[in-house]
Write an enzyme that holds these catalytic residues in place. Sequence first.
Site, PDB file in Angstrom:
ATOM      1  N   GLU B 480       0.810  -1.226   0.000  1.00 49.41           N
ATOM      2  CA  GLU B 480       0.000   0.000   0.000  1.00 49.41           C
ATOM      3  C   GLU B 480       0.840   1.272   0.000  1.00 49.41           C
ATOM      4  OE1 GLU B 480      -2.248  -1.087   3.432  1.00 49.41           O
ATOM      5  OE2 GLU B 480      -3.939  -1.823   2.248  1.00 49.41           O
ATOM      6  N   GLN B 593       4.849  -4.585   2.334  1.00 47.01           N
ATOM      7  CA  GLN B 593       4.594  -5.960   2.750  1.00 47.01           C
ATOM      8  C   GLN B 593       4.653  -6.859   1.530  1.00 47.01           C
ATOM      9  OE1 GLN B 593       0.452  -4.537   3.545  1.00 47.01           O
ATOM     10  NE2 GLN B 593      -0.017  -6.693   3.325  1.00 47.01           N
TER      11      GLN B 593
END
Lengths: 730, 730
Positions: B480, B593
Amino acid sequence: MRRLWTLEEFPFHPERLNHCETLFTIGNGYLATRGTFEEGYTGELSTTMVHGIFNHAKGVLVPELVNSPNWLPIHLTIDGTPFRLINQNVTTLNPTGGAVLGYRRTLDLYTGVLTREVLFRAESGSIVRLVFERFACLHDDHLMAQHVQIVAVDGTPVIEVDSFIDHRVSNNEAQHWTDVAVGGAGPRTQVITRTNQSGYTLGMAAHLIAPGAINTVMENGVALSRTHFTLQLQESADLYKYTTIFTSRDLADPTQIGGALHQKLDEAVAEGFSHLQSRHEREWAHYWDTSDVQIEGDEASQFAVRFTMYHILISAPRHDDDVSIGAKTLSGLGYKGHVFWDTELFILPPLTLTQPKLARNLLMYRYHRLAGARHKAQANGYEGAMFPWESTDTGEETTPQWSDVQPDGSRIRIWTGDSEQHICTDVAYGVLQYWRWTGDDEFLIKYGAEIVLDTAVFWGSRVEEKNDRYEISQQIGPDEYHENIDNSVFTNRMVVWHLSEALKLMEWLKSHASTDAKRLTDALHLTPERLAKWQDIIQRMYIPFDLEKQIHIQFPGFFDMEFIPVPHYEPRTLSVQAILGHSRSIQTQVIKQADVVMLMALLGEELASMPVLLNNFNTYFPRTDHGSSLSPAIHAWVAARLGLADIAIDMFEHAGSIDLNDNKGNVRDGIHGAACGGTYQALVFGICGLKLDANGELTADPQLPSHWKSVSFNVNHRGQKKHFRFTNPA
Amino acid sequence: MRRLWTLEEFPFHPERLNHCETLFTIGNGYLATRGTFEEGYTGELSTTMVHGIFNHAKGVLVPELVNSPNWLPIHLTIDGTPFRLINQNVTTLNPTGGAVLGYRRTLDLYTGVLTREVLFRAESGSIVRLVFERFACLHDDHLMAQHVQIVAVDGTPVIEVDSFIDHRVSNNEAQHWTDVAVGGAGPRTQVITRTNQSGYTLGMAAHLIAPGAINTVMENGVALSRTHFTLQLQESADLYKYTTIFTSRDLADPTQIGGALHQKLDEAVAEGFSHLQSRHEREWAHYWDTSDVQIEGDEASQFAVRFTMYHILISAPRHDDDVSIGAKTLSGLGYKGHVFWDTELFILPPLTLTQPKLARNLLMYRYHRLAGARHKAQANGYEGAMFPWESTDTGEETTPQWSDVQPDGSRIRIWTGDSEQHICTDVAYGVLQYWRWTGDDEFLIKYGAEIVLDTAVFWGSRVEEKNDRYEISQQIGPDEYHENIDNSVFTNRMVVWHLSEALKLMEWLKSHASTDAKRLTDALHLTPERLAKWQDIIQRMYIPFDLEKQIHIQFPGFFDMEFIPVPHYEPRTLSVQAILGHSRSIQTQVIKQADVVMLMALLGEELASMPVLLNNFNTYFPRTDHGSSLSPAIHAWVAARLGLADIAIDMFEHAGSIDLNDNKGNVRDGIHGAACGGTYQALVFGICGLKLDANGELTADPQLPSHWKSVSFNVNHRGQKKHFRFTNPA
């Protein structure tokens, strides 16, 4: 990270600052240095304690082990921002004063190397990754090594370095040093100084290696090795600092200290950091080869036995038989570096079993102090040798008579130096245990026997014949909550043991070393009358015992005091004494630590039948608040022997975690050395049931906690390394 | 204490107050209550979250799961001193305000019983030992039980008790409750209230059992059950409090709530605490029987897998298929109880494998929200079903468009609700994984297929045909940090997977459930043309790939941004994004991530050959800062599959300790549910290599860390419980 060998702090926990300093202590048996930081920190308790350097400063009640000059300082600035552990996790891109973005500290117990990694942002925005390493060479008492790696993670920082030896140290403000001579040139600085009462000379010299040119600069009386350089983005630089140390205890002629310091520095620089580290680590591997204990199936216990053994090993003198290990090892100012019974009954046994040469050094320390012990006996109107409750370099009694000032302004009279006389027997126990395990007849004949016999002479003169029996009044047993009591069963019974052993020893000497038997008989006046009196004492000593209840009585009158159900006072981190208050607790049956139970640990089934031992344990355990760190290990040991498995593992875990958990908040003052040694004994003597039978052969009776898979360890037995591995049925 | 099953806090750590509240949460899949104290504490974050009770309060951007009335309060005074956790370790004999002399809190994960023992001294000097126990019945969603044992350790204290239900609760000051009706009589009190926007009615009633007579007293609008009694020295007393709860989600007619509350209270009182506890614990044993994982040789990992599974089990709805688990489970206010992809890709799989009935409930929640998903698709100009990035009771998109106010007064636009569209595929993945492992054809045919197919319809309408291929613009992938990018390889490739699976599913339905195939074809307009387009998309979708380097490209242009060597930024507890600052980091290659690595976890060797997978991992791993708690577990999983054993265990330990260690300081907001579920997957799919082969049979390829002795667990496979035990060679 070496698994189950590594102590870690991540991230930085400033609230545990002093606790961690103690845990992260490094040392080599010559000195030890707390895990304070190269750059310093507000509120730190920085100490370097060198064995044997005691001094009696003005305004202090007793002599103390001296905090020596601090060899750690390496001060860095990054683009002009002094590197300090401040503003943790502050994300401002240009933090005022800089900011710590990350921190991890690890101590590899297997190698004794302390490592600290820090990510730091300067006010300029530059980010550096710093890796600090340090160790006190185990292969060379007189050398310490440091390494700092600096990586320019972001920016192109200018790095400034000040490295120095800081002589501006004290013991809680007490000043011990005088005649400080500071000097330096180029990459080298040195400090030579002297203790102001005892007159020990100590010298330290340091050599800095850095990318830039290094100059010596004098500031505030300190000689700084100063340099600076610039790093490009992603570039790294390495700093190395070697420090050497000698004292007048090492060199007969103190004027030779300077030369010795620099000769050793030359050698270190020539050898280089990685070679030094290799030699250092090989030496550690050698020690662990015998001293490690492996526990499968209980990782906390596995780590605890390594952590406790590490702290014994770093404080045990390896090349010096004129010093011993204080109650707080060399890791803090607590108990002023004084040597108590903690050494012979707690710290010594793991060394006797795994590092007998080091054990011998500790016992020789007592031998060399027989003169002091005899002086104490004489001064108190007794014969023989009466070891001091607290011992330093002189061998004189150094227990303070009064406590520090209490909150209400008063001082409390401390009676242990007067009355805790069982120390004499404890030292003898250590001597005989050492002899039996090692078979070191030469030590016994030349040195140990004299300790055992002359302390026996003391007891022969100390006992009081009255009421048609022998008694001993005005004692403090291991349970120090009850002071100056008459007929401590621990003391009385151990005196019987001591005199019995002394008589047996005389027989042994006569048949194995008749010349020395004669020598000692003459020197100590071991006349037939004296030996006959010992025999009489053995037979007529008063051993308080309740025939009806079939239990030993800690001392007559003990059970007349108020009963306090100690288990109700759970959970607690305070002693029950602290909860009840001093004036009430001394009138209760609350016991500070193993006392009758300690007697059971030392004498085992020689003391009484199993039903009596069980009665004793069931009586005294629920009255004991473990106000002393010495207590849990002994209870673990005895509980295991009695088949009380749940209590044994509970007490064992308690003993092994005293320093790691710091539940009492006093680890800042240093490692609890006795708890460390007690943990080993609880495991080996208690849980594994290792002992010598009447013929001196090794026997075992393992009672492993049900969740343990196995325990493995080595012991030295009469010069042979013997391996043991005990397993639980699958 | 049950070994390796017990979370312990000893002594009290007020600096970890909110962290511990989260860790010590209890629950039963209907509700969960944080580990706050019966007597309250300044700064506490007390919550009881009941599944499905959402409300949109005035002044809050989006609806949120409502903090329900607090059923815990039991206020005690001891000789007039209110019992509170203050003055820890103060030893004054008459402490002003009282003093805590000891504290231990334990949560037995095996039984879900929370116990707290406290030793407390009142101003009078009286000392009481208090033992608090509580559990949310696992055998009965609507019942909670508390027990307080009070022992007069010293003195003869007068004990006063106020027990109540506290309706004066909020979500960070947001007010959700209205029309509060409070009442009580004798030992019973009750609260009935209603959410002020969504209109859910909630009732709680409590019954206190105590030695003295109990009266209801109204104070400040709260009904207190009040009593008092005196204890003699060493005497003890027991209090019991039962609380029942029903909502209008349980009972169609809210006017029946009062009756239901009291009927259940009557039953509880009749049954008694110990019987209730036995039934509760039997139910827990039943769940652990399948869900426990045993690791031998790594106690921290053993505890972590139990701790993480516990938090999944207490938050998984057991008798309700219209609610799901939010990102922070039910253990805190973080993310407002909203349901993300965390559920299907992280939390669901351990339930699919070990508690398939609970997994089915979570998937049915999505089925019941297809209307909302279709509404979102329509509103955005697409066909089919487009699940919201954040989901509540309504099924509408509830992602806030703007962040909370930042330190500089601004708000940041949140794009995930617009652009993180891979949620549609994630839900389909969860459905198909559930079906394959359980063989639950009935679920697939009746419910799951419609989810998979209608989200496929969405993708068929969502892709963009341009540049002679299919593309998807304006996406946010798992990483993100990079928002609104075109052709996220994760999204594009998962869409290909999704459409392929949808086509295979159609074939399966035609041959196994032709009526339903027809039903769905008609309802979802699955015309031949539409299916042909899916086939075309599968073949012509743009999958960014570097042919030369043989790696997937996270998105075109990714490698043109600034490279940051993330491993240099160690050690750190902050994300590298936080260190670099938002505006710079989004222009770098720092990844939040697992993104390409997530794709590798989900598709394995279906994605690419082993050399490419290794290239991918070696490329993306050193660019990933694990700014999301979802990241380490996925890296552990993939690293284990690639034979990167050291990285695998390092990431596994990281994943399992996210909540326990709280290195990022945000556990106060609730448990990281995805990290919990990810830990299980890293172990079972990653380290053990468990998977279904092409025929749906179980295969395994264990790659245990070298220090592990064994891993054992059960999984359900097509209705059969299968036991696995993998061992390392000795």
